[in-house]
Write a protein that holds these residues in place. Structure first.
Motif, PDB file in Angstrom:
ATOM      1  N   ILE A 224      -0.346 -11.872   0.621  1.00  0.00           N
ATOM      2  CA  ILE A 224       0.141 -10.352   0.933  1.00  0.00           C
ATOM      3  C   ILE A 224       1.675 -10.110   0.813  1.00  0.00           C
ATOM      4  O   ILE A 224       1.985  -9.213   0.360  1.00  0.00           O
TER       5      ILE A 224
ATOM      6  N   TYR B 215       3.146  -7.670  -1.740  1.00  0.00           N
ATOM      7  CA  TYR B 215       4.010  -6.315  -1.049  1.00  0.00           C
ATOM      8  C   TYR B 215       5.411  -6.464  -1.735  1.00  0.00           C
ATOM      9  O   TYR B 215       6.009  -5.537  -1.993  1.00  0.00           O
ATOM     10  N   LEU B 216       6.005  -7.653  -1.859  1.00  0.00           N
ATOM     11  CA  LEU B 216       7.212  -7.713  -2.549  1.00  0.00           C
ATOM     12  C   LEU B 216       7.387  -7.184  -4.103  1.00  0.00           C
ATOM     13  O   LEU B 216       8.324  -6.686  -4.736  1.00  0.00           O
ATOM     14  N   SER B 217       6.135  -7.554  -4.646  1.00  0.00           N
ATOM     15  CA  SER B 217       6.091  -7.458  -6.049  1.00  0.00           C
ATOM     16  C   SER B 217       5.425  -6.237  -6.427  1.00  0.00           C
ATOM     17  O   SER B 217       5.535  -5.702  -7.691  1.00  0.00           O
ATOM     18  N   GLY B 218       5.169  -5.518  -5.487  1.00  0.00           N
ATOM     19  CA  GLY B 218       4.403  -4.030  -5.816  1.00  0.00           C
ATOM     20  C   GLY B 218       3.049  -4.018  -6.175  1.00  0.00           C
ATOM     21  O   GLY B 218       2.784  -3.039  -7.039  1.00  0.00           O
TER      22      GLY B 218
ATOM     23  N   LEU C 276       0.407  -4.715  -4.414  1.00  0.00           N
ATOM     24  CA  LEU C 276      -0.219  -4.763  -3.107  1.00  0.00           C
ATOM     25  C   LEU C 276      -1.892  -4.550  -3.225  1.00  0.00           C
ATOM     26  O   LEU C 276      -2.732  -5.442  -2.453  1.00  0.00           O
TER      27      LEU C 276
END
Lengths: 104, 164
Positions: free
Chosen positions: A50, A54-57, A59
């Motif tokens: 997760i 979230y960090l890589s876009g 999601l």
């Protein structure tokens, strides 16, 4: 910069959860506690997937992968719980050392 | 970020309690609490669908399975329980120390991550991703569930003859 800090935060939590899970699985002789350790390991992986999404876009992709992980987790836990109960019925104990007495 | 940090610290501490507590029922409850915290983290990160799955399945269903297993087994006699408890304490006492050491090492040697992030996904709707893009994976999930059901059926089938 914030993304790097966030990644580092998630990475540290992931590593700490992995240590807890592996230590529990390695040290204990109780079958139920081995399952608890396995669950902690799965939680670590879920958190990291997760966080990566979230960090890589990505999601949406991460969420669909997490749903797959949860489904597989349930299957593993239910079958393992059945094996633990069968083991307990046979040996009247959850101690994994009794597995040496298994026949067949 | 502050709330997220607090939730992550709580996640590590509660899972540590779940792993170290001597009673199995408490361990199951600790694991349910870990799942609930993970749900909160997922919600904070903007993943509500995965959070709902985690809460209902992991904190709910799996906890019920664990509590059922604990209730179907019986406790050890007090003398043997205390003896094993001492042995457990000796084995598990190193875990908090190991965690503190790992944390200290990670904080000291802070690796210089230079994340090369890919372009953000065009599909941001998880429903489209799950039902349209990863449709074949759903078939795999259904097969995994059926395999689990078959496994449980095999485990709990009655004995027909001695040779079985």
């Amino acid at each position: 910069m914030v993304i790097d800090q966030l990644f580092w935060l998630f990475f540290m939590t992931f590593i700490l959860l992995l240590i807890e899970g592996f230590y529990c699985v390695t040290v204990t002789y109780n079958l139920f506690r081995i399952l608890i350790g396995l669950e902690v390991l799965i939680k670590a992986v879920t958190l990291f997937v997760i966080a990566a999404g979230y960090l890589s876009g990505h999601l949406a992709l991460a969420q669909s992968i997490v749903i797959t992980i949860i489904v597989i987790e349930v299957v593993v836990v239910v079958v393992a719980a059945g094996i633990i109960l069968g083991f307990f019925r046979e040996f009247d104990s959850l101690n994994v050392k009794n597995a040496r007495r298994m026949k067949g | 970020m502050m709330l997220l940090s607090v939730l992550l610290i709580l996640l590590v501490l509660i899972s540590l309690w779940a792993v170290m507590t001597p009673l199995l029922l408490r361990a199951a409850i600790g694991l349910a609490a870990t799942s609930a915290l993970l749900t909160m983290i997922m919600y904070q990160l903007g993943a509500p669908l995965a959070a709902v799955f985690e809460l209902s399945v992991c904190a709910g269903l799996i906890s019920v399975v664990f509590v059922s297993v604990v209730s179907l087994t019986h406790r050890l006699p007090l003398k043997e329980f205390m003896k094993r408890r001492q042995s457990r304490i000796k084995r598990f006492i190193f875990l908090p120390l190991l965690l503190v050491a790992a944390l200290a090492i990670m904080l000291t040697i802070k690796l210089p991550f230079q994340l090369q992030l890919p372009a953000a996904d065009k599909i941001s709707d998880v429903r489209v991703m799950l039902w349209n893009i990863r449709r074949i994976d759903l078939f795999g999930q259904i097969m995994a569930l059926l395999a689990g059901v078959y496994g449980v059926l095999i485990l709990f089938r009655g004995r027909k003859t001695d040779g079985d």
